[in-house]
Design an enzyme around this catalytic site. Sequence first.
Site, mmCIF file in Angstrom:
data_model
loop_
_atom_site.group_PDB
_atom_site.id
_atom_site.type_symbol
_atom_site.label_atom_id
_atom_site.label_comp_id
_atom_site.label_asym_id
_atom_site.label_seq_id
_atom_site.Cartn_x
_atom_site.Cartn_y
_atom_site.Cartn_z
ATOM 1 N N HIS A 106 40.503 44.076 40.856
ATOM 2 C CA HIS A 106 39.173 43.526 40.588
ATOM 3 C C HIS A 106 39.165 42.701 39.310
ATOM 4 C CE1 HIS A 106 36.989 45.141 43.835
ATOM 5 N NE2 HIS A 106 37.068 46.403 43.495
ATOM 6 N N CYS A 163 40.116 37.574 41.791
ATOM 7 C CA CYS A 163 39.164 36.510 42.141
ATOM 8 C C CYS A 163 38.927 35.570 40.964
ATOM 9 C CB CYS A 163 37.844 37.118 42.581
ATOM 10 S SG CYS A 163 37.920 37.786 44.239
#
Lengths: 194, 247
Positions: A106, A163
Amino acid sequence: MRLFAYLERALWMCGLICVGYCLVLGVQEWGTQRLAARIGEPLPSNTTPAVSHTDGDVIGRIEIPALALSAPITADYDVNSLHRGVGHIPGTAVPGGLGTVGLAGHRDSFFRPLRRIATRMEVRLIDKTGTYHYVVDSTEIVSPDKVDVLNIAARPELTLITCFPFDYVGAAPERFIVHAHLLSASPDGVSAIH
Amino acid sequence: MRLKTLIYCASLCLFNTALWAAPPATPAADFTISNPSHIPGATLVPGSYTIHVVTRLSDRVILKVDAVNGDVHSTFLGIPNRELPKPATTGPVKWGNPADGSQYLKGWYFPGSASVVEFVYPKAEAVAIASANPAKVPAVDPASEGKVADNTLSQDDMQLLTLWLLSLEQVGPSSGGDSAKPGIKAERYTQVASVLKPVIKALPHTASRIPLVWLLGFSSLIAAFVLRLIASQNRASELNRSRSMLE
């Protein structure tokens, strides 16, 4: 007036559920961190070698000393695994393996420090066989369909995926990739001397 | 005249024994081991064995060793290595230095073969051999390609495994500087285009909802607290108003 009372109760409930959910995940993460921290440590003398510190889900630990990053590596990259650590992409190489190791994390938790990564930084992967050292070669920003970043290269490599942009709210449209290469196929503690 | 030449050539081919004595496609040999020796994935105790080539592929061969008494059946990969000097006699070729105190077989020289077939070892064994011998050791790492790492690897899987060469070298951030130390360098055996299947269809989505959930929860608690404050202020002001009306 009664409407405000109902609204207040609903807000208290919503707030407590959300904070409770985050706390449960935090406790899970802490437990996984503790488990991962014990991987690679020498076993107590009264423990048989067959007993390992790992469970089926946590397979190791990633460390980037320059970024003070230390996170557990879980065996998969599903939602639950990514809450507990950095996910290993099944089918890619195991830590220190001959091939390309794929790890996803993450951007707003474990891999948030990756925004400050630079070439030649050291990345350590620790599993039950020992500690493997990688050196960062490059970074790039790609679209999610560019899966060839996980292809096997001419030498054993490591690909970190998160991301991008890092400050994007919601599902970010791109991926931040870190490429590193393995220094030695033999882990620390395994002699590589004639 | 042309017909005569043709007949001459045909008869020459027919009776030339060298042509008929070409090595078989899947050579085999019997051998006896007097000291314990390692082959990829198995240890051969003293006894009699047979070795034969199961399949020949473009860059590798699949070999099988069977014990005569039926105790060992090991299938593993080999690569024909023309750079290895051919031994004087056919049979096993051993690694010069034992690794971890054990003798490992380097390969096999089949009768009539053009080159020695070098054995391909699993990574852990190849690291041990490369640490003890100044040479490049062929290796595979099935676990790193999503395959089982034991002796049950199918021949189809063996055909697709990536081949590597491991060697002892100075490795480090500067590869030769002060920080360099002995390590095992790995490089791909060939860049032959194997069928590369992507391991996933798209790169993982790695944005968690936790910050949003945390923000929602925190905002809800603040809003509830503000509502409580407003309600208590309203109540207090109403109480004051009723008190002043009573007075």
